[in-house]
Design a protein around this motif. Structure first.
Motif, PDB file in Angstrom:
ATOM      1  N   TRP A  62       0.804  -1.217   0.000  1.00 23.78           N
ATOM      2  CA  TRP A  62       0.000   0.000   0.000  1.00 23.78           C
ATOM      3  C   TRP A  62       0.842   1.274   0.000  1.00 23.78           C
ATOM      4  CZ3 TRP A  62      -4.617  -0.542  -1.613  1.00 23.78           C
ATOM      5  CH2 TRP A  62      -5.358  -1.697  -1.330  1.00 23.78           C
ATOM      6  N   ARG A  63       2.017   1.244   0.585  1.00 24.71           N
ATOM      7  CA  ARG A  63       2.858   2.443   0.607  1.00 24.71           C
ATOM      8  C   ARG A  63       3.276   2.879  -0.806  1.00 24.71           C
ATOM      9  NH1 ARG A  63       5.006  -0.534   4.972  1.00 24.71           N
ATOM     10  NH2 ARG A  63       4.767   0.478   7.019  1.00 24.71           N
ATOM     11  N   SER A  64       3.273   1.919  -1.734  1.00 23.16           N
ATOM     12  CA  SER A  64       3.704   2.220  -3.102  1.00 23.16           C
ATOM     13  C   SER A  64       2.554   2.641  -4.011  1.00 23.16           C
ATOM     14  CB  SER A  64       4.417   0.996  -3.700  1.00 23.16           C
ATOM     15  OG  SER A  64       5.567   0.676  -2.958  1.00 23.16           O
ATOM     16  N   LEU A  65       1.351   2.745  -3.469  1.00 20.63           N
ATOM     17  CA  LEU A  65       0.215   3.160  -4.303  1.00 20.63           C
ATOM     18  C   LEU A  65       0.462   4.546  -4.869  1.00 20.63           C
ATOM     19  CD1 LEU A  65      -2.727   2.004  -4.953  1.00 20.63           C
ATOM     20  CD2 LEU A  65      -3.528   3.714  -3.335  1.00 20.63           C
ATOM     21  N   ASN A  66       0.143   4.734  -6.135  1.00 20.82           N
ATOM     22  CA  ASN A  66       0.335   6.012  -6.833  1.00 20.82           C
ATOM     23  C   ASN A  66      -0.434   7.132  -6.123  1.00 20.82           C
ATOM     24  OD1 ASN A  66       0.508   8.137  -8.623  1.00 20.82           O
ATOM     25  ND2 ASN A  66       0.003   6.915 -10.440  1.00 20.82           N
ATOM     26  N   LYS A  67       0.275   8.167  -5.736  1.00 20.70           N
ATOM     27  CA  LYS A  67      -0.355   9.304  -5.036  1.00 20.70           C
ATOM     28  C   LYS A  67      -0.865  10.371  -6.001  1.00 20.70           C
ATOM     29  CE  LYS A  67       0.661   7.650  -0.944  1.00 20.70           C
ATOM     30  NZ  LYS A  67       1.378   6.420  -1.381  1.00 20.70           N
ATOM     31  N   ASN A  68      -0.705  10.127  -7.304  1.00 21.01           N
ATOM     32  CA  ASN A  68      -1.122  11.111  -8.312  1.00 21.01           C
ATOM     33  C   ASN A  68      -2.176  10.548  -9.260  1.00 21.01           C
ATOM     34  OD1 ASN A  68       0.756  13.273  -7.545  1.00 21.01           O
ATOM     35  ND2 ASN A  68       2.346  11.862  -8.263  1.00 21.01           N
ATOM     36  N   LEU A  69      -2.999   9.680  -8.758  1.00 20.27           N
ATOM     37  CA  LEU A  69      -4.086   9.154  -9.583  1.00 20.27           C
ATOM     38  C   LEU A  69      -5.045  10.284  -9.945  1.00 20.27           C
ATOM     39  CD1 LEU A  69      -4.806   5.856  -7.622  1.00 20.27           C
ATOM     40  CD2 LEU A  69      -3.790   6.020  -9.910  1.00 20.27           C
ATOM     41  N   PRO A  70      -5.590  10.278 -11.176  1.00 20.93           N
ATOM     42  CA  PRO A  70      -6.514  11.348 -11.585  1.00 20.93           C
ATOM     43  C   PRO A  70      -7.803  11.322 -10.772  1.00 20.93           C
ATOM     44  CG  PRO A  70      -6.423   9.630 -13.255  1.00 20.93           C
ATOM     45  CD  PRO A  70      -5.334   9.320 -12.273  1.00 20.93           C
ATOM     46  N   VAL A 108       0.126  -1.496  -8.068  1.00 20.01           N
ATOM     47  CA  VAL A 108      -0.541  -1.925  -6.839  1.00 20.01           C
ATOM     48  C   VAL A 108      -2.046  -1.957  -7.037  1.00 20.01           C
ATOM     49  CG1 VAL A 108      -0.952  -1.401  -4.404  1.00 20.01           C
ATOM     50  CG2 VAL A 108       1.314  -1.040  -5.393  1.00 20.01           C
ATOM     51  N   LEU A 109      -2.600  -0.886  -7.590  1.00 18.56           N
ATOM     52  CA  LEU A 109      -4.040  -0.825  -7.842  1.00 18.56           C
ATOM     53  C   LEU A 109      -4.459  -1.908  -8.825  1.00 18.56           C
ATOM     54  CD1 LEU A 109      -6.762   0.507  -7.453  1.00 18.56           C
ATOM     55  CD2 LEU A 109      -6.127   2.195  -9.212  1.00 18.56           C
ATOM     56  N   ALA A 110      -3.637  -2.160  -9.837  1.00 20.17           N
ATOM     57  CA  ALA A 110      -3.959  -3.204 -10.811  1.00 20.17           C
ATOM     58  C   ALA A 110      -4.055  -4.566 -10.128  1.00 20.17           C
ATOM     59  CB  ALA A 110      -2.895  -3.238 -11.906  1.00 20.17           C
ATOM     60  N   ARG A 111      -3.151  -4.823  -9.200  1.00 18.88           N
ATOM     61  CA  ARG A 111      -3.170  -6.111  -8.492  1.00 18.88           C
ATOM     62  C   ARG A 111      -4.370  -6.217  -7.558  1.00 18.88           C
ATOM     63  NH1 ARG A 111       0.170  -8.408  -3.987  1.00 18.88           N
ATOM     64  NH2 ARG A 111       0.003 -10.669  -4.233  1.00 18.88           N
ATOM     65  N   VAL A 112      -4.724  -5.126  -6.906  1.00 13.83           N
ATOM     66  CA  VAL A 112      -5.907  -5.123  -6.040  1.00 13.83           C
ATOM     67  C   VAL A 112      -7.155  -5.454  -6.855  1.00 13.83           C
ATOM     68  CG1 VAL A 112      -7.417  -3.693  -4.609  1.00 13.83           C
ATOM     69  CG2 VAL A 112      -4.926  -3.506  -4.365  1.00 13.83           C
TER      70      VAL A 112
END
Length: 388
Positions: A83-91, A218-222
């Protein structure tokens, strides 16, 4: 669970009689299958025996499903993802979708408790619903983590939003068990499609200009992990509907017609700003009416041996024109041309082989085996079409 266009649920007729108290499956069978039953002709299965066979099938399927889910899908919403690596700049559009997924899954306790109560007298179905609820709870936690770790919603905002969501209660879309079983087939397939399309966006595969360049492993794997769960749920409910379709074809086909006529995904009336959420989902290419027709309804129809919605409605119309048993004929006589009964029989046979193989591993086969019993009502011409 997930999201599609909202359609109001009309209440179905409840019939004029009361369910028979002598029926062991009274709580899990559709109302019109429990009242005013004609005497069963010799050589045919009684409704009580059909109910018993369906219940045994559900019990075996539940046992097999639980073992498989524990072996292959035993993930944790906190530990299984970085979770720490989740993109912080998602639209913003992606955040809106994640927020909506999270919102719908917050009703997992309502989904589970209402369905368990509806089928509480069925061991296989009620215990599966508990297992299903535990898996849906993981989905709720995973989507909440995605919203939190995106960095675009504060913990305080999330807590306030959850309180707002849980101030309302989700209710069953239909009053009886067979319609809700059919409903979950279409709902789980739609949910799986929602999450698979979110996975593609997170993989950078969107063809929408405003989402090109989005990338978040990360989001893709979730999304992929949860979609696999939804596929497993779809297959469980599909097997259940096939059993009903095999032993109660007319009633099951009528339930399918009613469900697709009134279909909407859960919590559409409960989630705040639903219109904005759905518009965002649609513009992102995640889900829309065309997707329901092509990738949900037609897929489920194909899996159930139904050619099309038009063929379904025409078959039901023709069946209702056939005299019932008291008139010297069986009301189900015309139903066999509505769908591929041989294919459904083959699927039910294969389900029982799977259950029997599992029972041999445990030892149930020597104590209390699950057996497949043919439905003698179907017209036979030589060998069965399902002997494959």
């Amino acid at each position: 669970m997930s999201t599609v266009p909202a359609v109001c649920h009309a209440q179905l007729p409840q019939g004029n009689g009361a369910p028979s108290e002598e029926e062991p499956m009274a709580d899990v069978m559709p109302p019109n299958m429990l009242q005013e039953r004609p005497q069963t002709p010799a050589g045919l299965l009684s409704n009580r025996e059909k109910d018993r066979l369906i219940e045994r099938g559900f019990l075996g399927l539940y046992r097999w499903y639980t073992a498989r889910s524990q072996e292959t899908r035993n993930w944790n919403p906190d530990r299984s993802f970085d979770w720490r690596s989740l993109n912080k700049n998602l639209p913003p559009e992606v955040i809106t979708v994640l927020e909506g997924f999270f919102a719908v899954e917050q009703y997992a306790p309502d989904f589970t408790s209402n369905l368990v109560h509806l089928v509480r007298r069925s061991h296989g179905r009620s215990h599966f619903q508990l297992r299903w609820g535990s898996e849906e709870e993981k989905h709720a936690d995973a989507w909440e983590n995605a919203v939190l770790f995106s960095g675009q919603r504060s913990p305080e905002w999330v807590e306030e939003y959850k309180d707002r969501l849980k101030s309302q209660t989700w209710e069953l879309p239909f009053p009886d068990a067979i319609h809700n079983l059919v409903y979950t087939v279409f709902q789980e397939r739609a949910t799986q499609l929602n999450y698979l399309n979110m996975m593609k966006i997170a993989q950078g595969k969107s063809d929408k200009p405003h989402l090109k360049g989005v990338s978040d492993p990360v989001l893709a794997r979730v999304a992929q992990t949860i979609a696999v769960d939804e596929a497993a749920h779809y297959n469980f409910f599909l097997e259940g509907v096939r059993m009903y379709l095999y032993y109660y074809p007319e009633q099951t086909l009528s339930a399918i017609k009613n469900v697709i006529t009134q279909f909407s995904m859960p919590a559409a009336q409960l989630v705040p700003n639903w219109e904005h959420f759905f518009e965002t989902v649609y513009r992102a290419g995640i889900y829309g009416p065309r997707d329901f027709q092509r990738d949900v309804m037609q897929v489920a129809f194909r899996n159930l041996g139904i050619e099309s919605r038009k063929a379904l409605e025409e078959g039901i119309r023709k069946t209702r024109e056939v005299p019932d048993f008291d008139g010297g004929n069986f009301k189900t006589t015309a139903i066999w041309d509505t769908f591929d009964y041989g294919a459904v029989e083959g699927d039910v046979r294969r389900l029982h082989v799977k259950i029997q193989d599992y029972e041999k591993e445990i030892g149930f086969d020597a104590i209390d085996p699950t057996e497949f019993i043919e439905n003698p009502e179907v017209p036979r011409t030589g060998s069965s079409a399902a002997d494959d």
